[in-house]
Design a protein around this motif. Structure first.
Motif, mmCIF file in Angstrom:
data_model
loop_
_atom_site.group_PDB
_atom_site.id
_atom_site.type_symbol
_atom_site.label_atom_id
_atom_site.label_comp_id
_atom_site.label_asym_id
_atom_site.label_seq_id
_atom_site.Cartn_x
_atom_site.Cartn_y
_atom_site.Cartn_z
ATOM 1 N N TYR A 229 12.825 -13.770 19.915
ATOM 2 C CA TYR A 229 12.378 -12.973 18.721
ATOM 3 C C TYR A 229 12.354 -13.973 17.657
ATOM 4 O O TYR A 229 13.796 -13.845 16.982
ATOM 5 C CB TYR A 229 12.989 -11.716 18.995
ATOM 6 C CG TYR A 229 12.965 -10.773 20.055
ATOM 7 C CD1 TYR A 229 11.731 -10.368 20.335
ATOM 8 C CD2 TYR A 229 13.906 -10.749 20.576
ATOM 9 C CE1 TYR A 229 11.457 -9.678 21.495
ATOM 10 C CE2 TYR A 229 13.784 -9.934 22.166
ATOM 11 C CZ TYR A 229 12.379 -9.443 22.446
ATOM 12 O OH TYR A 229 12.256 -8.524 23.369
ATOM 13 N N GLN A 230 11.445 -14.526 17.003
ATOM 14 C CA GLN A 230 11.574 -15.238 15.914
ATOM 15 C C GLN A 230 10.576 -15.302 15.099
ATOM 16 O O GLN A 230 9.359 -14.737 15.451
ATOM 17 C CB GLN A 230 11.779 -16.835 16.414
ATOM 18 C CG GLN A 230 13.218 -17.037 16.871
ATOM 19 C CD GLN A 230 13.229 -18.611 16.911
ATOM 20 O OE1 GLN A 230 12.288 -19.342 17.461
ATOM 21 N NE2 GLN A 230 14.700 -19.153 17.074
ATOM 22 N N ALA A 231 10.372 -15.400 13.663
ATOM 23 C CA ALA A 231 9.217 -15.763 12.924
ATOM 24 C C ALA A 231 9.544 -16.601 11.718
ATOM 25 O O ALA A 231 10.702 -16.707 11.620
ATOM 26 C CB ALA A 231 8.854 -14.108 12.178
ATOM 27 N N SER A 232 8.670 -17.250 11.348
ATOM 28 C CA SER A 232 8.792 -18.172 10.214
ATOM 29 C C SER A 232 8.003 -17.691 8.945
ATOM 30 O O SER A 232 6.981 -17.125 9.192
ATOM 31 C CB SER A 232 8.039 -19.508 10.594
ATOM 32 O OG SER A 232 9.074 -20.086 11.585
ATOM 33 N N ILE A 233 8.630 -17.633 7.903
ATOM 34 C CA ILE A 233 8.106 -17.417 6.524
ATOM 35 C C ILE A 233 8.133 -18.473 5.464
ATOM 36 O O ILE A 233 9.154 -19.362 5.439
ATOM 37 C CB ILE A 233 8.419 -16.067 5.893
ATOM 38 C CG1 ILE A 233 9.897 -16.188 5.632
ATOM 39 C CG2 ILE A 233 8.150 -15.095 6.880
ATOM 40 C CD1 ILE A 233 10.507 -14.848 4.990
ATOM 41 N N ASP A 234 7.286 -18.709 4.618
ATOM 42 C CA ASP A 234 7.380 -19.409 3.477
ATOM 43 C C ASP A 234 8.240 -19.206 2.385
ATOM 44 O O ASP A 234 8.177 -17.874 1.785
ATOM 45 C CB ASP A 234 5.887 -19.826 2.766
ATOM 46 C CG ASP A 234 5.745 -20.658 1.586
ATOM 47 O OD1 ASP A 234 6.957 -21.193 1.251
ATOM 48 O OD2 ASP A 234 4.502 -21.073 1.351
ATOM 49 N N SER A 235 9.306 -20.022 2.144
ATOM 50 C CA SER A 235 10.199 -19.453 1.313
ATOM 51 C C SER A 235 9.834 -19.289 -0.002
ATOM 52 O O SER A 235 10.463 -18.371 -0.850
ATOM 53 C CB SER A 235 11.575 -20.405 1.175
ATOM 54 O OG SER A 235 11.073 -21.835 0.730
ATOM 55 N N THR A 236 8.498 -19.806 -0.541
ATOM 56 C CA THR A 236 8.098 -19.751 -1.664
ATOM 57 C C THR A 236 7.702 -18.352 -2.065
ATOM 58 O O THR A 236 7.354 -17.973 -3.393
ATOM 59 C CB THR A 236 6.985 -20.759 -2.187
ATOM 60 O OG1 THR A 236 6.237 -20.717 -1.150
ATOM 61 C CG2 THR A 236 7.684 -22.191 -2.228
ATOM 62 N N THR A 237 7.639 -17.384 -1.062
ATOM 63 C CA THR A 237 6.957 -16.244 -1.355
ATOM 64 C C THR A 237 8.109 -15.280 -1.737
ATOM 65 O O THR A 237 8.101 -14.129 -2.048
ATOM 66 C CB THR A 237 6.567 -15.522 0.140
ATOM 67 O OG1 THR A 237 7.545 -15.563 1.089
ATOM 68 C CG2 THR A 237 5.238 -16.490 0.455
ATOM 69 N N LEU A 238 9.317 -15.872 -1.652
ATOM 70 C CA LEU A 238 10.464 -14.954 -2.096
ATOM 71 C C LEU A 238 11.123 -15.874 -3.457
ATOM 72 O O LEU A 238 11.014 -16.918 -3.659
ATOM 73 C CB LEU A 238 11.666 -15.123 -0.857
ATOM 74 C CG LEU A 238 11.379 -14.576 0.337
ATOM 75 C CD1 LEU A 238 12.357 -14.687 1.463
ATOM 76 C CD2 LEU A 238 10.912 -13.002 0.211
ATOM 77 N N SER A 239 11.777 -15.059 -4.215
ATOM 78 C CA SER A 239 12.383 -15.641 -5.410
ATOM 79 C C SER A 239 13.655 -16.156 -5.103
ATOM 80 O O SER A 239 14.289 -16.211 -4.084
ATOM 81 C CB SER A 239 12.836 -14.255 -6.378
ATOM 82 O OG SER A 239 13.512 -13.546 -5.767
ATOM 83 N N ASN A 240 13.828 -17.216 -5.683
ATOM 84 C CA ASN A 240 15.206 -18.111 -5.760
ATOM 85 C C ASN A 240 16.502 -16.752 -6.201
ATOM 86 O O ASN A 240 16.652 -16.720 -7.219
ATOM 87 C CB ASN A 240 15.298 -19.085 -6.760
ATOM 88 C CG ASN A 240 14.516 -20.319 -6.497
ATOM 89 O OD1 ASN A 240 13.942 -20.170 -5.150
ATOM 90 N ND2 ASN A 240 14.201 -21.300 -7.271
ATOM 91 N N ALA A 241 17.044 -16.417 -5.105
ATOM 92 C CA ALA A 241 18.164 -15.370 -5.016
ATOM 93 C C ALA A 241 18.668 -14.932 -3.781
ATOM 94 O O ALA A 241 18.292 -15.727 -2.734
ATOM 95 C CB ALA A 241 17.514 -14.082 -5.785
ATOM 96 N N THR A 242 19.467 -14.035 -3.649
ATOM 97 C CA THR A 242 20.037 -13.554 -2.444
ATOM 98 C C THR A 242 19.196 -12.639 -1.950
ATOM 99 O O THR A 242 18.740 -11.426 -2.642
ATOM 100 C CB THR A 242 21.584 -12.994 -2.770
ATOM 101 O OG1 THR A 242 22.203 -14.115 -3.098
ATOM 102 C CG2 THR A 242 22.022 -12.761 -1.454
#
Length: 908
Positions: free
Chosen positions: A618-631
């Motif tokens: 069970y895996q998925a890949s997402i583009d990190s640039t869709t998230l803000s630089n943060a935790t």
């Protein structure tokens, strides 16, 4: 070109260009018209509309005859040219396949695929030649292809046997009494206890781009330019025999333009929207047998899609004028459907997906037609068919009609609980008159037609869509009516009920089945009107479609069934989550196991569904640039076939996209001045590049936004209770970095005179008077103790899909300076989640115009021992007669009880 008669096809020499971005409703659209029955040559007529195209724009099209098994039996191809916004083409089918053999008796499908070759499309697919366009678009840009399907009958096919059905009472707006029966039949004691109200829930007036004069109306009007407004539309629809009309005005056109009018006045926009609400209220007061609804159509077709909001008291906007003033009341980010759904849920607003496309629209969580739990709560309807938006037909014979049934099916498979609707999207002054299609709404017998009754029925999904205003369809499952969600064990009997006041008969019945949340495809489970099956354990939905002998269709709302044999699987999966990567493509992973088997795993980042995996690993890949630089926080949910859900512990991970761009958040501090009257919220903010906006949060609620320095906002202190409050400011930069201020405490002290109690029987000790309740809410049972005395209001707690409310009407004196609602509530729950609000209790105000305004919401996440006192400010309703409404909604499993006592509203 294959054999067949092509009546209209034009050669194309050049590919015309488009002049800039097109406004709404100027995009390419296609519709298909085919006789359902025919004894000779059958015409297949294609309607192409492209109001924004340059004259001469080519359209490449393909018509395919699909057999009973879905195989292609015959194909016609050709091209046409858009003249002044539209054109038609036609082929003639002689009943033969490509081998000149007669197609055998049964039902076959006519499929139309078409693409408009404007300059942007030609550049995208690499050619402007019609003979190559569809093939290349299918490979490179399938979302640009418009597809329509229609089933037709070949030869003699036996009609299905229909069960006896006592027709439901059918209301009509022109009747003098709501007890008038339809010609279909008298209502017997054994009939279902509902009255059908027929409406058109999608139309425009001159408050946006509708209301055009029929003799000259050929497309969308310039905003606020046409002569006819909401009051004209309601009267026209009432005269046409409709029971309900919604005027759904484009939210971004209140500035008087289809783009952005930088000179627009926010006050003018606000006043125009409020005048529409007042027009509906005034018409309803004078016409008790008709429901006028005024609301908005939110969004832009080319930037995500349109949806209706039926009951917002405020104008939602994303455009600012040159003075950085929002041209509306509430800011909503353009095309951000996930955030809009959350806002709608917070406020108790209800919506409808308008003419949904199968791809390219309603993106949430990175997926088209993407599912969110908030969206599932608020989006109750989805159109399956519309007549032409620019029709000037007034005899209900419009031939250009578009189907959205494929998108409806995708929404159901995503997990949305939507019922079908069929509207007209009128832009010309023929509201409800272009065709016989309607949306049927089932309201309990004896309940007056009102906005609140309509919304209750829509929230319950007791709605069907029909091309024939004289027909009705009701799907029942065991003892349940369409729209319901319920648990079942053992056999399930699905019954498709039909009646017609015009003597029509049923030629075809189709019952469809799917699995919510599977993102799969639906299947035909039956072609008979009565079907008994034993579903596999787990979640299912079923809906019915009827085709009359004249070819007109009706769609029922689904039923949603959780099947589980007694003593079956009750063990949830176990699941753990992990994440790898901090930039670029990051990987979300889960390890899941179950005593029977895992059917899917969902990945939630910061409580937003980002991806679903249906097989191990069970895996998925997402583009990190869709998230803000943060935790960020990752949670995985694993499901089994019986509907059990296991939730992982939250896993924290960091995103750090170092592309050389700006990663520095703004710095911001906040201050407040004043303790009564108008108070001022201020912020000082700076950034290494530049601050784009500052948001002001009071007690964690967003109160205002400022986009220019000095960053300030004013607030009416009477909207806050006397006491200490907290202020936080958030500053944003263009790169999406966010800086948050320290919390600033401030006090409110609004002076007032002697407090007057406005609620009667506020401890429920005198029974139900003057409260209005759903059955059994006010009680003295010992299972849940009262706060004081013996009686209380106990909402929900059934452990199944259920809605309860308890209401009381009060009048807040115009002389009051402050009004405050105070009550005690105890919440207990069997839900085990620590992150998802499955069951909710909302405190609402129902205005005299029938609008629902949600003031605060609690859920199973707020469960605690004992009663907790809550206060809500009602000063905004001074001088008004309103209903205080406690509204509880429970999902299909694991009870949550909301127990209310000692309700008080004091004015001073």
């Amino acid at each position: 070109m294959f054999a067949g008669s092509l009546l209209l096809a034009c050669a194309v020499v050049a590919v015309p260009a488009l002049a800039g971005t097109l406004p709404d409703h100027e995009e390419f659209d296609a519709a298909l018209q085919v006789p359902f029955r025919s004894t000779g040559v059958r015409p297949v007529t294609m309607h192409f509309s492209y109001p924004g195209a340059t004259p001469g724009t080519p359209v490449a099209w393909e018509v395919t005859l699909l057999g009973h098994d879905g195989s292609a039996l015959r194909t016609w191809q050709g091209h046409s040219t858009i003249g002044t916004g539209s054109t038609q083409a036609q082929v003639l089918w002689d009943g033969l396949d490509r081998n000149s053999k007669a197609v055998s008796a049964g039902y076959v499908t006519i499929r139309l695929r078409a693409i408009a070759l404007d300059s942007a499309t030609a550049a995208r697919i690499g050619t402007g030649q019609p003979d190559q366009a569809l093939t290349l678009a299918q490979q490179q840009a399938p979302e640009l292809i418009e597809e329509q399907r229609y089933d037709v009958q070949v030869g003699n096919v036996a009609a299905p046997v229909m069960p006896h059905f006592q027709a439901l009472h059918q209301h009509t707006s022109t009747s003098t009494s709501t007890s008038t029966l339809s010609p279909m039949s008298a209502v017997s004691a054994g009939s279902l206890p509902y009255t059908i109200y027929f409406g058109n829930l999608h139309s425009q007036t001159n408050h946006s781009d509708g209301g055009g004069v029929l003799s000259t109306c050929t497309g969308a009007q310039n905003p606020q330019s046409a002569p006819y407004g909401p009051a004209d539309a309601y009267q026209y629809a009432s005269n046409e025999g409709l029971d309900i009309l919604m005027t759904s005005e484009h939210n971004h056109m209140y500035d008087g333009s289809t783009g952005t009018n930088t000179s627009a006045s926010p006050t003018t926009a606000h006043n125009l929207y409020q005048s529409g609400l007042q027009a509906a209220s005034t018409f309803n007061a004078a016409h008790t047998n008709f429901l006028a609804i005024y609301g908005m159509e939110w969004g832009v077709i080319s930037n995500g899609g349109h949806l209706n909001i039926f009951n917002s008291p405020s104008l939602l906007e994303w455009e600012y004028n040159s003075s950085n003033q929002l041209i509306g009341d509430v800011f909503t980010a353009k095309s951000d459907y996930g955030s809009l759904y959350t806002l709608m849920k917070t406020n108790g607003w209800v919506g409808q997906f308008n003419h949904p496309a199968s791809s390219g629209q309603f993106n949430a969580g990175g997926a088209d037609l993407g599912y969110t739990a908030d969206g599932d709560t608020v989006m109750a309807l989805a159109e399956v068919l519309n007549s032409s938006a620019f029709s000037t037909n007034t005899t209900e014979t419009e031939t250009s009609r578009s189907s959205y049934e494929p998108a409806f099916n995708i929404l159901l498979e995503r997990g949305y609980h939507v019922a079908p609707s069929s509207d007209q999207d009128n832009h010309c002054a023929n509201w409800g008159a272009s065709y016989t299609n309607r949306t049927g709404v089932l309201i309990p017998n004896g309940t007056a037609l009102s906005l609140s009754a309509f919304l209750d029925a829509v929230r319950a999904r007791r709605v069907f869509a029909t091309e024939d205003k004289t027909g009705q369809i009701v799907l029942t499952a065991n003892s349940h009516v369409m729209g319901e969600r319920f648990s079942n064990s053992g056999p399930l009997t699905l019954t498709v009920n039909y009646a017609s006041s015009a003597g029509h008969t049923v030629q075809r019945v189709q019952v469809f089945e799917g699995v919510p949340g599977s993102n799969g495809t639906i299947a035909t489970t039956s072609s008979t009107a009565t079907t008994t099956i034993t579903p596999a354990n787990g979640d299912h939905f079923y809906y019915a479609k009827i085709t009359q002998e004249d070819g007109k269709q009706l769609w029922s709302a689904p039923v949603w069934v959780t099947q589980g044999a007694g003593g079956g699987d009750t063990t949830p999966p176990t699941v753990s989550a992990s994440e790898s990567g901090s930039s670029g493509t990051i990987t979300l992973s889960a390890s899941a196991s179950d005593n029977v088997g895992v059917t899917k795993v969902e990945f939630y980042v910061d409580n937003v569904l980002k991806a679903t995996s249906t097989s191990s690993p069970y895996q998925a890949s997402i583009d990190s640039t869709t998230l803000s630089n943060a935790t960020h926080s990752l949670v995985a949910k694993a499901y089994d076939a019986a509907g059990n859900v296991g939730t992982s512990s939250a896993v924290s991970f960091s995103v750090s996209n170092s592309t050389g761009g700006d990663t520095t958040p703004p710095t911001v501090s906040a201050t407040e001045s004043g303790s009564s009257g108008t108070i001022t919220l201020s912020a000082s903010a700076s950034d290494n590049v530049g601050v784009t906006k500052v948001e002001f949060y009071v007690d964690s609620a967003l109160k205002a936004t400022s986009t220019a320095s000095p960053y300030q906002a004013t607030l009416n202190s009477t909207t806050l209770s006397n006491g200490t409050h907290s202020l936080v400011a958030k500053a944003y930069d263009a790169a999406g970095n966010v800086g948050t201020s320290s919390t600033v405490s401030f006090s409110i002290s609004n002076s007032g005179g002697t407090a007057t109690e406005l609620v009667k029987n506020n401890g429920f000790e005198s029974g139900t008077t003057p409260w209005t309740q759903t059955s059994g809410v006010i009680n003295n049972t010992s299972s849940e103790a009262a706060h004081t005395g013996s009686y209380k209001a106990w909402l929900d707690g059934y452990g199944s899909a259920h809605t309860d409310y308890v209401r009381q009407s009060i009048t807040i004196p115009a002389t009051a300076t402050k009004a405050t609602l105070d009550f005690f509530m105890h919440i207990d729950t069997a839900e085990t989640t620590t992150s998802t609000a499955y069951d909710t209790l909302s405190v609402q105000v129902i205005t005299s115009a029938g609008k629902y305004v949600t003031l605060a919401t609690w859920s199973n996440l707020n469960a605690a021992s004992g009663y907790v006192e809550h206060t809500v400010d009602l000063s905004a309703y001074i001088g008004q007669t309103i209903q205080i409404n406690f509204y509880g909604v429970e999902d299909s499993s694991s009870q949550t009880s909301f127990v209310i006592d000692d309700v008080s509203v004091k004015s001073q």
